[in-house]
Design an enzyme around this catalytic site. Structure first.
Site, PDB file in Angstrom:
ATOM      1  N   GLY A  45      49.426  49.810  42.922  1.00 35.17           N
ATOM      2  CA  GLY A  45      48.241  50.499  42.419  1.00 35.17           C
ATOM      3  C   GLY A  45      47.741  51.637  43.294  1.00 35.17           C
ATOM      4  CD  GLU A 100      44.100  46.808  46.444  1.00 33.95           C
ATOM      5  OE1 GLU A 100      44.562  47.604  45.599  1.00 33.95           O
ATOM      6  OE2 GLU A 100      44.203  45.580  46.330  1.00 33.95           O
ATOM      7  CG  ASP A 101      44.651  49.398  42.453  1.00 29.54           C
ATOM      8  OD1 ASP A 101      44.281  48.483  43.229  1.00 29.54           O
ATOM      9  OD2 ASP A 101      45.416  49.194  41.503  1.00 29.54           O
ATOM     10  CG  ASP A 104      38.784  42.214  39.481  1.00 27.88           C
ATOM     11  OD1 ASP A 104      37.746  42.550  38.925  1.00 27.88           O
ATOM     12  OD2 ASP A 104      39.579  41.398  38.973  1.00 27.88           O
ATOM     13  CE  LYS A 132      37.064  46.055  36.722  1.00 25.07           C
ATOM     14  NZ  LYS A 132      38.077  45.202  36.049  1.00 25.07           N
ATOM     15  CG  PHE A 153      41.799  45.493  32.481  1.00 20.39           C
ATOM     16  CD1 PHE A 153      41.914  44.647  33.585  1.00 20.39           C
ATOM     17  CD2 PHE A 153      42.888  46.245  32.099  1.00 20.39           C
ATOM     18  CE1 PHE A 153      43.115  44.560  34.290  1.00 20.39           C
ATOM     19  CE2 PHE A 153      44.100  46.154  32.792  1.00 20.39           C
ATOM     20  CZ  PHE A 153      44.200  45.308  33.884  1.00 20.39           C
ATOM     21  CB  VAL A 154      39.552  50.817  34.335  1.00 20.78           C
ATOM     22  CG1 VAL A 154      38.125  50.735  33.825  1.00 20.78           C
ATOM     23  CG2 VAL A 154      39.628  50.310  35.769  1.00 20.78           C
ATOM     24  CG  ASP A 160      49.422  47.443  36.273  1.00 21.61           C
ATOM     25  OD1 ASP A 160      48.606  47.234  37.185  1.00 21.61           O
ATOM     26  OD2 ASP A 160      50.137  46.546  35.779  1.00 21.61           O
ATOM     27  NE  ARG A 166      51.971  50.179  38.274  1.00 21.31           N
ATOM     28  CZ  ARG A 166      51.188  49.226  38.791  1.00 21.31           C
ATOM     29  NH1 ARG A 166      50.028  49.532  39.302  1.00 21.31           N
ATOM     30  NH2 ARG A 166      51.584  47.959  38.773  1.00 21.31           N
TER      31      ARG A 166
HETATM   32  P1  IMP Z   1      41.562  40.878  43.115  1.00 21.11           P
HETATM   33  O1  IMP Z   1      42.343  40.001  44.030  1.00 21.11           O
HETATM   34  O2  IMP Z   1      40.945  40.121  41.978  1.00 21.11           O
HETATM   35  O3  IMP Z   1      40.543  41.746  43.831  1.00 21.11           O
HETATM   36  O4  IMP Z   1      42.637  41.771  42.389  1.00 21.11           O
HETATM   37  C1  IMP Z   1      42.853  43.080  42.676  1.00 21.11           C
HETATM   38  C2  IMP Z   1      44.046  43.566  41.866  1.00 21.11           C
HETATM   39  O5  IMP Z   1      43.913  43.198  40.484  1.00 21.11           O
HETATM   40  C3  IMP Z   1      44.104  45.075  41.884  1.00 21.11           C
HETATM   41  O6  IMP Z   1      44.856  45.554  42.974  1.00 21.11           O
HETATM   42  C4  IMP Z   1      44.719  45.373  40.526  1.00 21.11           C
HETATM   43  O7  IMP Z   1      46.124  45.321  40.627  1.00 21.11           O
HETATM   44  C5  IMP Z   1      44.269  44.249  39.630  1.00 21.11           C
HETATM   45  N1  IMP Z   1      43.094  44.654  38.815  1.00 21.11           N
HETATM   46  C6  IMP Z   1      41.844  44.172  38.884  1.00 21.11           C
HETATM   47  N2  IMP Z   1      41.028  44.755  37.993  1.00 21.11           N
HETATM   48  C7  IMP Z   1      41.790  45.667  37.337  1.00 21.11           C
HETATM   49  C8  IMP Z   1      41.525  46.624  36.289  1.00 21.11           C
HETATM   50  O8  IMP Z   1      40.406  46.789  35.762  1.00 21.11           O
HETATM   51  N3  IMP Z   1      42.585  47.383  35.889  1.00 21.11           N
HETATM   52  C9  IMP Z   1      43.834  47.252  36.434  1.00 21.11           C
HETATM   53  N4  IMP Z   1      44.113  46.391  37.415  1.00 21.11           N
HETATM   54  C10 IMP Z   1      43.111  45.598  37.861  1.00 21.11           C
HETATM   55 MG    MG Z   2      47.983  45.369  38.911  1.00 20.77          MG
END
Ligand code: IMP
Ligand code: MG
Length: 181
Positions: A45, A100-101, A104, A132, A153-154, A160, A166
């Site tokens: 990402g 990081e992208d 979440d 988020k 979800f974006v 992706d 992407r």
């Molecule tokens: P976390 O461990 O829940 O913080 O997950 C982070 C990862 O989940 C990111 O690096 C993304 O790959 C994926 N992710 C979380 N939210 C989104 C979204 O809205 N769009 C796309 N990927 C997301």
């Molecule tokens: Mg992903």
């Protein structure tokens, strides 16, 4: 049909993203003057954000990548993380900045930060394009944030859905029909 047809609305335009990336790059350039900066991209990402951000950084910076995958499918992260690709170098003494992208639940980055901290870097911080905070489950606070986004979800600009979108140059929200397929 092209990708554009699957997009319900544009959340962040190319222009908005570019301006924000310039701002973050300037802040990092100030903060890391005289430091030993190593940008660690969290694949996949990070790629678009990192490629743009690194060109806005005016101090010396090295780059490396990690690929981790959280177990569990699709949209929800479980917090159990598997290393698919580790760093090429020993990071002891480096000022590590994880790129990081999106932050979440925070579980992935919580694990990654802990893992890298054990390797004795001089410092370790996080830059994320999107945040988020509503969804946060792990105790983690990013040091540089591009945009706080709502709980939707974006996709695009590196993010992706099912490994697609992407390569969209902006960040958008998918039409619900795309998930229902
Ligand atoms: P976390 O461990 O829940 O913080 O997950 C982070 C990862 O989940 C990111 O690096 C993304 O790959 C994926 N992710 C979380 N939210 C989104 C979204 O809205 N769009 C796309 N990927 C997301
Ligand atoms: Mg992903």
């Amino acid at each position: 049909m092209g990708m554009e047809n699957d997009i319900l609305k544009i959340l962040l335009s190319e222009e908005e993203i570019k301006a924000k990336v310039q701002e973050i790059g300037a802040a990092i350039s100030r903060d890391y003057e005289g430091k030993n900066l190593l940008l660690v991209g969290a694949l996949k990402g990070c790629v678009v954000f990192m490629a743009d951000l690194m060109r806005e950084i005016t101090v010396h910076a090295k780059i490396d990548f990690m690929a981790v995958s959280s177990y569990g499918s699709g949209v929800k992260s479980t917090g159990v993380v598997r290393i698919l690709k580790d760093l090429d170098r020993d990071i002891a003494g480096y000022d590590v900045l994880i790129i990081e992208d999106i932050l979440d639940s925070g579980k992935t980055l919580f694990y990654l930060k802990k893992l890298l901290a054990e390797r004795k870097p001089a410092s370790i911080k996080i830059a994320t394009l999107l945040d988020k905070p509503e969804r946060r489950e792990a105790d983690i606070v990013p040091d540089y944030v591009g945009f706080v986004v709502p709980n939707e979800f974006v996709v695009g600009y590196g993010l992706d859905y099912d490994e697609k979108y992407r390569n969209l140059p902006y960040i958008g929200v998918l039409k619900p029909a795309v998930y229902e397929k």
